[in-house]
Scaffold this active site. Structure first.
Site, short mmCIF file in Angstrom:
data_model
loop_
_atom_site.label_atom_id
_atom_site.label_comp_id
_atom_site.label_asym_id
_atom_site.label_seq_id
_atom_site.Cartn_x
_atom_site.Cartn_y
_atom_site.Cartn_z
N ASP A 55 0.80 -1.21 0.00
CA ASP A 55 0.00 0.00 0.00
C ASP A 55 0.84 1.27 0.00
O ASP A 55 0.59 2.19 -0.79
CB ASP A 55 -0.94 -0.02 1.22
CG ASP A 55 -1.69 1.28 1.39
OD1 ASP A 55 -2.81 1.40 0.87
OD2 ASP A 55 -1.15 2.21 2.05
N SER A 98 -5.01 2.70 -0.12
CA SER A 98 -4.94 2.10 -1.46
C SER A 98 -5.42 0.66 -1.44
O SER A 98 -6.10 0.19 -2.35
CB SER A 98 -3.52 2.18 -2.01
OG SER A 98 -3.09 3.53 -2.13
N ASP A 99 -5.06 -0.07 -0.38
CA ASP A 99 -5.56 -1.43 -0.22
C ASP A 99 -7.07 -1.44 -0.02
O ASP A 99 -7.79 -2.27 -0.60
CB ASP A 99 -4.90 -2.10 0.99
CG ASP A 99 -3.59 -2.76 0.66
OD1 ASP A 99 -3.32 -3.01 -0.52
OD2 ASP A 99 -2.82 -3.04 1.59
N LEU A 100 -7.57 -0.55 0.82
CA LEU A 100 -9.00 -0.53 1.12
C LEU A 100 -9.82 -0.17 -0.11
O LEU A 100 -10.87 -0.77 -0.38
CB LEU A 100 -9.29 0.45 2.26
CG LEU A 100 -8.70 0.07 3.62
CD1 LEU A 100 -8.83 1.22 4.61
CD2 LEU A 100 -9.38 -1.18 4.16
N GLY A 128 -9.88 -3.10 -2.33
CA GLY A 128 -10.81 -4.10 -1.81
C GLY A 128 -12.25 -3.78 -2.16
O GLY A 128 -13.03 -4.67 -2.53
#
Length: 392
Positions: A135, A163-165, A168
């Site tokens: 991320d 960025s990960d969230l 997702g």
């Protein structure tokens, strides 16, 4: 078949929606985030368990299977599960699963209705496709760090792995869209989702600001590039996040601040003028905000419909009356901790309540149960797989 945050975040949401989620993990190690502590969940005696808070944030409602898919017998188990699954989600480096015969083309031959979602740093093609990424580096490479922080400061990372969230949530949307399309076509498909693509897409107005103007936007602290006043201001005892989004709200704020004449000033009457003259207006608003406490401002502005709020720490967040009323925090029974606190999914349906069935699982907690129920394995077969370190 995903680890860390982007994939697990999407699959936790699917579990909340009622999906059966089989979380395939490496025997003896499991999801990397199991080890990303402290803090750790504590047992009834107050001792640390082996369950990290990071892992516990993104894995409720799942069934953990510890399977070594680098072994042929493990690959056979994954193929058996994929034959019976609606969706497979993975976030290995590009080409990893293909080496073990677990890529989309191989599994599609077994299950043409399979939706195969691959999350990677850079996507399945392009000059960086084979690269690894987390991320923080994506926040930097995507430009997010260039617009985050104080104007005269260095690059700043957002306080959560945004960025990960975001990736997702894009994965969740993509999966639901593919499931809906499958109702018409009867066919599955592959989904190629990149962290870099997701974060560039989520630059939203800032990305468009650059594309329209040709000028890279810079850091503005808490201020907004397109709206004024829209930033944090010091008060008599703390800070206030003031978010004036239109001219009516600005007029209401000026009245509450005892400066109604500011609205009559041609420089400040409309938002475009306030943006152009922010260097004049913002210091004046800063001076006004310091005359009252944060709570006094909240009491004065809320009835007028002027968006504003305190800048809470997380203890204050979970003590907020609104957060309590909305029951954002709840607890699930946990085999080692007795119970584990959770933050609920923010979605509230009018008829169909979301399901919070189980706490995040222990590593391999459901291996035996799922392989017997789903694949019909006998105790002797399971023992042989354990002896060969295929499962745990």
């Amino acid at each position: 078949m995903s680890r860390i945050l982007a994939g697990p975040w999407a699959t936790q949401c699917l579990a909340d929606f009622g999906a059966t989620v089989w979380k395939v993990e490496k025997p003896g190690a499991g999801d990397d985030t199991r080890h990303w502590g402290p803090p750790w969940l504590k047992d009834s005696a107050g001792r640390d368990t082996g369950e990290a808070a990071y892992y516990l944030a993104a894995n409720r409602g799942k069934r953990s299977l510890a399977i070594d898919f680098t072994k042929p017998a493990g690959q056979k188990l994954i193929r058996g599960l994929a034959e019976r699954a609606d969706v497979l989600i993975e976030n290995f480096r590009v080409g990893t699963l293909a080496r073990y015969g677990l890529d989309y083309e191989k599994l599609r031959a077994l299950n043409p209705r399979l939706i195969y979602c691959s999350i990677s740093a850079f996507g399945q093609d392009g000059p960086d496709a084979g690269g690894a990424g987390y991320d923080a580096m994506i926040q930097g490479m995507s430009g997010l760090m260039s617009i985050t922080g104080e104007p005269d400061g260095g690059p700043i990372k957002v306080g959560v792995a945004v960025s990960d969230l975001i990736s997702g949530m894009y994965a969740l949307s993509a999966i639901l869209g593919a499931l809906y399309e499958r109702e018409k076509s009867g066919k599955g498909q592959a989904i190629d989702l990149a962290l870099l693509d997701s974060q560039v897409a989520a630059l939203a107005n800032q990305g468009q600001n650059y594309l329209i103007s040709g000028i890279p936007p810079g850091r503005k602290g808490t201020a907004h590039p397109n709206i004024v006043p829209y930033q944090a201001f010091a008060t008599a005892d703390g800070y206030l996040m003031l978010a004036v989004g239109n001219d009516r709200q600005f007029e209401s704020f000026c009245g509450a601040a005892g400066r109604p004449e500011l609205v009559k000033d041609e420089r400040f009457r409309a938002n475009a003028g306030r943006v152009a003259n922010r260097v004049v207006l913002v210091p004046e608003i800063d001076r006004l905000c310091r005359k009252k406490t944060t709570r006094q401002w909240l009491a004065a502005l809320a009835p007028l419909g002027v968006p504003c709020g305190p800048i809470n720490n997380l203890a204050e967040v979970f003590d907020e009356p609104q957060v309590k009323h909305r029951k954002m925090r709840f607890d699930l029974p946990h085999p080692e901790g007795g119970s584990v606190p959770q933050v609920r999914n923010p979605i509230l349906y009018s008829r169909t309540a979301l399901e919070y069935r189980d706490a995040p699982p222990l590593l391999g907690q459901h291996t035996t149960e799922v392989l017997m129920e789903v694949l019909g394995l006998e105790p002797g077969e399971l023992e042989a797989l354990r002896a060969g370190s295929v499962i745990a």
